[in-house]
Scaffold this motif. Structure first.
Motif, PDB file in Angstrom:
ATOM      1  N   ASP A 193     -24.591 -18.160  16.570  1.00  0.00           N
ATOM      2  CA  ASP A 193     -25.888 -18.042  17.237  1.00  0.00           C
ATOM      3  C   ASP A 193     -26.711 -16.894  16.665  1.00  0.00           C
ATOM      4  O   ASP A 193     -27.770 -16.556  17.183  1.00  0.00           O
ATOM      5  CB  ASP A 193     -25.726 -17.891  18.752  1.00  0.00           C
ATOM      6  N   GLY A 194     -26.212 -16.284  15.575  1.00  0.00           N
ATOM      7  CA  GLY A 194     -26.939 -15.212  14.906  1.00  0.00           C
ATOM      8  C   GLY A 194     -26.558 -13.812  15.354  1.00  0.00           C
ATOM      9  O   GLY A 194     -26.986 -12.832  14.746  1.00  0.00           O
ATOM     10  N   THR A 195     -25.762 -13.692  16.411  1.00  0.00           N
ATOM     11  CA  THR A 195     -25.362 -12.372  16.893  1.00  0.00           C
ATOM     12  C   THR A 195     -24.568 -11.624  15.827  1.00  0.00           C
ATOM     13  O   THR A 195     -23.651 -12.177  15.226  1.00  0.00           O
ATOM     14  CB  THR A 195     -24.494 -12.484  18.161  1.00  0.00           C
ATOM     15  N   ILE A 196     -24.934 -10.375  15.587  1.00  0.00           N
ATOM     16  CA  ILE A 196     -24.198  -9.520  14.657  1.00  0.00           C
ATOM     17  C   ILE A 196     -23.309  -8.587  15.473  1.00  0.00           C
ATOM     18  O   ILE A 196     -23.796  -7.766  16.247  1.00  0.00           O
ATOM     19  CB  ILE A 196     -25.149  -8.709  13.769  1.00  0.00           C
ATOM     20  N   CYS A 197     -22.001  -8.737  15.315  1.00  0.00           N
ATOM     21  CA  CYS A 197     -21.027  -7.917  16.037  1.00  0.00           C
ATOM     22  C   CYS A 197     -20.437  -6.879  15.088  1.00  0.00           C
ATOM     23  O   CYS A 197     -20.032  -7.211  13.974  1.00  0.00           O
ATOM     24  CB  CYS A 197     -19.903  -8.790  16.589  1.00  0.00           C
ATOM     25  N   VAL A 198     -20.380  -5.636  15.537  1.00  0.00           N
ATOM     26  CA  VAL A 198     -19.844  -4.538  14.734  1.00  0.00           C
ATOM     27  C   VAL A 198     -18.493  -4.118  15.303  1.00  0.00           C
ATOM     28  O   VAL A 198     -18.280  -4.114  16.516  1.00  0.00           O
ATOM     29  CB  VAL A 198     -20.837  -3.361  14.711  1.00  0.00           C
ATOM     30  N   SER A 199     -17.585  -3.723  14.419  1.00  0.00           N
ATOM     31  CA  SER A 199     -16.165  -3.632  14.748  1.00  0.00           C
ATOM     32  C   SER A 199     -15.739  -2.556  15.731  1.00  0.00           C
ATOM     33  O   SER A 199     -14.792  -2.746  16.481  1.00  0.00           O
ATOM     34  CB  SER A 199     -15.364  -3.420  13.458  1.00  0.00           C
ATOM     35  N   GLY A 200     -16.363  -1.391  15.734  1.00  0.00           N
ATOM     36  CA  GLY A 200     -15.727  -0.246  16.375  1.00  0.00           C
ATOM     37  C   GLY A 200     -14.681   0.313  15.422  1.00  0.00           C
ATOM     38  O   GLY A 200     -14.510  -0.190  14.301  1.00  0.00           O
ATOM     39  N   LEU A 204       0.842  -1.194   0.000  1.00  0.00           N
ATOM     40  CA  LEU A 204       0.000   0.000   0.000  1.00  0.00           C
ATOM     41  C   LEU A 204       0.879   1.246   0.000  1.00  0.00           C
ATOM     42  O   LEU A 204       1.863   1.321   0.737  1.00  0.00           O
ATOM     43  CB  LEU A 204      -0.911   0.001   1.228  1.00  0.00           C
ATOM     44  N   THR A 205       0.520   2.228  -0.802  1.00  0.00           N
ATOM     45  CA  THR A 205       1.307   3.459  -0.914  1.00  0.00           C
ATOM     46  C   THR A 205       0.684   4.567  -0.082  1.00  0.00           C
ATOM     47  O   THR A 205      -0.506   4.863  -0.210  1.00  0.00           O
ATOM     48  CB  THR A 205       1.391   3.915  -2.380  1.00  0.00           C
ATOM     49  N   GLN A 206       1.499   5.166   0.799  1.00  0.00           N
ATOM     50  CA  GLN A 206       1.072   6.335   1.564  1.00  0.00           C
ATOM     51  C   GLN A 206       2.235   7.320   1.649  1.00  0.00           C
ATOM     52  O   GLN A 206       3.401   6.940   1.512  1.00  0.00           O
ATOM     53  CB  GLN A 206       0.603   5.935   2.967  1.00  0.00           C
ATOM     54  N   HIS A 207       1.905   8.600   1.901  1.00  0.00           N
ATOM     55  CA  HIS A 207       2.922   9.649   1.933  1.00  0.00           C
ATOM     56  C   HIS A 207       2.735  10.526   3.166  1.00  0.00           C
ATOM     57  O   HIS A 207       1.605  10.848   3.542  1.00  0.00           O
ATOM     58  CB  HIS A 207       2.830  10.529   0.678  1.00  0.00           C
ATOM     59  N   GLY A 208       3.855  10.927   3.784  1.00  0.00           N
ATOM     60  CA  GLY A 208       3.799  11.857   4.906  1.00  0.00           C
ATOM     61  C   GLY A 208       3.095  11.263   6.112  1.00  0.00           C
ATOM     62  O   GLY A 208       3.245  10.082   6.432  1.00  0.00           O
ATOM     63  N   TYR A 209       2.302  12.103   6.784  1.00  0.00           N
ATOM     64  CA  TYR A 209       1.536  11.623   7.936  1.00  0.00           C
ATOM     65  C   TYR A 209       0.371  10.756   7.451  1.00  0.00           C
ATOM     66  O   TYR A 209      -0.353  11.130   6.530  1.00  0.00           O
ATOM     67  CB  TYR A 209       0.995  12.798   8.754  1.00  0.00           C
ATOM     68  N   THR A 210       0.200   9.616   8.077  1.00  0.00           N
ATOM     69  CA  THR A 210      -0.893   8.718   7.702  1.00  0.00           C
ATOM     70  C   THR A 210      -1.897   8.612   8.841  1.00  0.00           C
ATOM     71  O   THR A 210      -1.540   8.768  10.014  1.00  0.00           O
ATOM     72  CB  THR A 210      -0.370   7.309   7.379  1.00  0.00           C
ATOM     73  N   TYR A 211      -3.126   8.360   8.488  1.00  0.00           N
ATOM     74  CA  TYR A 211      -4.164   8.085   9.479  1.00  0.00           C
ATOM     75  C   TYR A 211      -5.051   6.990   8.908  1.00  0.00           C
ATOM     76  O   TYR A 211      -5.753   7.200   7.914  1.00  0.00           O
ATOM     77  CB  TYR A 211      -4.989   9.334   9.789  1.00  0.00           C
ATOM     78  N   ASP A 212      -4.984   5.815   9.505  1.00  0.00           N
ATOM     79  CA  ASP A 212      -5.696   4.648   9.000  1.00  0.00           C
ATOM     80  C   ASP A 212      -6.560   4.066  10.118  1.00  0.00           C
ATOM     81  O   ASP A 212      -6.141   4.036  11.275  1.00  0.00           O
ATOM     82  CB  ASP A 212      -4.704   3.581   8.519  1.00  0.00           C
ATOM     83  N   TYR A 213      -7.746   3.596   9.784  1.00  0.00           N
ATOM     84  CA  TYR A 213      -8.611   3.041  10.822  1.00  0.00           C
ATOM     85  C   TYR A 213      -9.636   2.071  10.235  1.00  0.00           C
ATOM     86  O   TYR A 213      -9.885   2.057   9.027  1.00  0.00           O
ATOM     87  CB  TYR A 213      -9.329   4.157  11.590  1.00  0.00           C
ATOM     88  N   VAL A 214     -10.205   1.250  11.113  1.00  0.00           N
ATOM     89  CA  VAL A 214     -11.276   0.344  10.700  1.00  0.00           C
ATOM     90  C   VAL A 214     -12.524   1.195  10.499  1.00  0.00           C
ATOM     91  O   VAL A 214     -13.126   1.681  11.455  1.00  0.00           O
ATOM     92  CB  VAL A 214     -11.525  -0.760  11.739  1.00  0.00           C
ATOM     93  N   TYR A 215     -12.874   1.395   9.248  1.00  0.00           N
ATOM     94  CA  TYR A 215     -13.986   2.276   8.887  1.00  0.00           C
ATOM     95  C   TYR A 215     -15.332   1.608   9.147  1.00  0.00           C
ATOM     96  O   TYR A 215     -16.272   2.222   9.628  1.00  0.00           O
ATOM     97  CB  TYR A 215     -13.854   2.639   7.409  1.00  0.00           C
ATOM     98  N   ASN A 216     -15.401   0.344   8.807  1.00  0.00           N
ATOM     99  CA  ASN A 216     -16.644  -0.400   8.952  1.00  0.00           C
ATOM    100  C   ASN A 216     -16.305  -1.885   8.933  1.00  0.00           C
ATOM    101  O   ASN A 216     -15.465  -2.315   8.154  1.00  0.00           O
ATOM    102  CB  ASN A 216     -17.599  -0.074   7.801  1.00  0.00           C
ATOM    103  N   GLY A 217     -16.932  -2.649   9.775  1.00  0.00           N
ATOM    104  CA  GLY A 217     -16.649  -4.074   9.777  1.00  0.00           C
ATOM    105  C   GLY A 217     -17.549  -4.800  10.745  1.00  0.00           C
ATOM    106  O   GLY A 217     -18.199  -4.185  11.594  1.00  0.00           O
ATOM    107  N   GLY A 218     -17.590  -6.108  10.615  1.00  0.00           N
ATOM    108  CA  GLY A 218     -18.412  -6.871  11.530  1.00  0.00           C
ATOM    109  C   GLY A 218     -18.309  -8.358  11.274  1.00  0.00           C
ATOM    110  O   GLY A 218     -17.731  -8.806  10.285  1.00  0.00           O
ATOM    111  N   ALA A 219     -18.874  -9.116  12.203  1.00  0.00           N
ATOM    112  CA  ALA A 219     -18.892 -10.570  12.106  1.00  0.00           C
ATOM    113  C   ALA A 219     -20.249 -11.085  12.558  1.00  0.00           C
ATOM    114  O   ALA A 219     -20.850 -10.546  13.487  1.00  0.00           O
ATOM    115  CB  ALA A 219     -17.789 -11.172  12.976  1.00  0.00           C
ATOM    116  N   THR A 220     -20.723 -12.130  11.889  1.00  0.00           N
ATOM    117  CA  THR A 220     -21.940 -12.813  12.307  1.00  0.00           C
ATOM    118  C   THR A 220     -21.540 -14.097  13.015  1.00  0.00           C
ATOM    119  O   THR A 220     -20.811 -14.919  12.456  1.00  0.00           O
ATOM    120  CB  THR A 220     -22.837 -13.148  11.101  1.00  0.00           C
ATOM    121  N   LEU A 221     -21.995 -14.271  14.253  1.00  0.00           N
ATOM    122  CA  LEU A 221     -21.665 -15.455  15.033  1.00  0.00           C
ATOM    123  C   LEU A 221     -22.649 -16.582  14.733  1.00  0.00           C
ATOM    124  O   LEU A 221     -23.727 -16.353  14.182  1.00  0.00           O
ATOM    125  CB  LEU A 221     -21.682 -15.117  16.526  1.00  0.00           C
TER     126      LEU A 221
END
Length: 218
Positions: free
Chosen positions: A203-210, A184-201
């Motif tokens: 038992d049907g539980t839907i977990c969202v990443s934070g 991945l190409t980035q320059h200077g100061y970088t700021y990276d984060y989990v924008y959106n994500g989740g898992a289905t367990l």
């Protein structure tokens, strides 16, 4: 990581349900939007449960029950079953006690790491410089209350030149998952984060990443 051997058709249904749940919840812009007058505004910091996928629950021997106060829980269909009940999902979940979302840990070389915790476990991200204006990103989750069946992940990268998204989704059968993005190409100061994500367990539980985040200077 052990790949799930359930039919692909169910995985597609799960993917659609999880994507819909994440779409309704939105990314950080939705999470931090100003509340409407007269509403209660709560922010979940770590990986947390938001609801249930009834099809996945039924396929694994569970059903979703709703209690008088509106709380929901996934419980075994067979009352004699030894399957564990899921965590209880409240109509308006209380804020995670994990503390501030930013919990970066010191690390060697030009790298940064961060993780956030909630009632669905831990979500995390690490960035490391791999060359001139080059980085690698590794991110995922762990410690879910029970085994996860499917997951979707979207990491946003930003620097002086703009933003980009790195995504992944797939079937699993584990309480943790990890994916690596290289070159991945980035320059200077970088700021990276989990924008959106989740898992289905299972038992049907839907977990969202934070939204754990990291930053380095190249």
């Amino acid at each position: 990581m052990t790949m799930n051997r359930k039919p692909a058709r169910i995985a597609v249904i799960v993917s659609s349900a999880l994507a819909l749940a994440l779409g309704v919840l939105g990314g950080p812009s939705a999470a931090f939007a100003a509340p409407l007058p007269g509403t209660t505004h709560e922010t979940q910091m770590g990986m947390h449960a938001t609801g249930f996928d009834e099809a996945v629950a039924k396929a694994h021997g569970y059903r979703i029950v709703t209690y008088a106060n509106g709380d929901q829980q996934s419980v075994p269909i067979d009352p004699q079953s030894k399957l564990p009940k899921s965590l209880i999902v409240h109509p308006q979940p209380a804020k995670s006690a994990a503390g501030p979302e930013r919990q970066a840990r010191p690390a060697a070389a030009n790298t940064d790491y961060n993780e956030v915790w909630g009632n669905c476990g831990r979500s995390w991200i690490r960035v490391a410089q791999t060359g001139t204006d080059q980085v690698g990103i590794v991110s995922g989750f762990s410690n879910t209350p029970t085994i996860a069946y499917f997951w979707i992940w979207d990491v946003l990268l930003s620097d002086q030149n703009g933003t980009s998204h790195q995504t992944y989704d797939g079937a699993i059968f584990d309480d943790k998952a990890t994916h690596v993005w290289l070159g991945l190409t980035q320059h200077g100061y970088t700021y990276d984060y989990v924008y959106n994500g989740g898992a289905t367990l299972i038992d049907g539980t839907i977990c969202v990443s934070g939204h754990p985040d990291v930053s380095i200077y190249l």
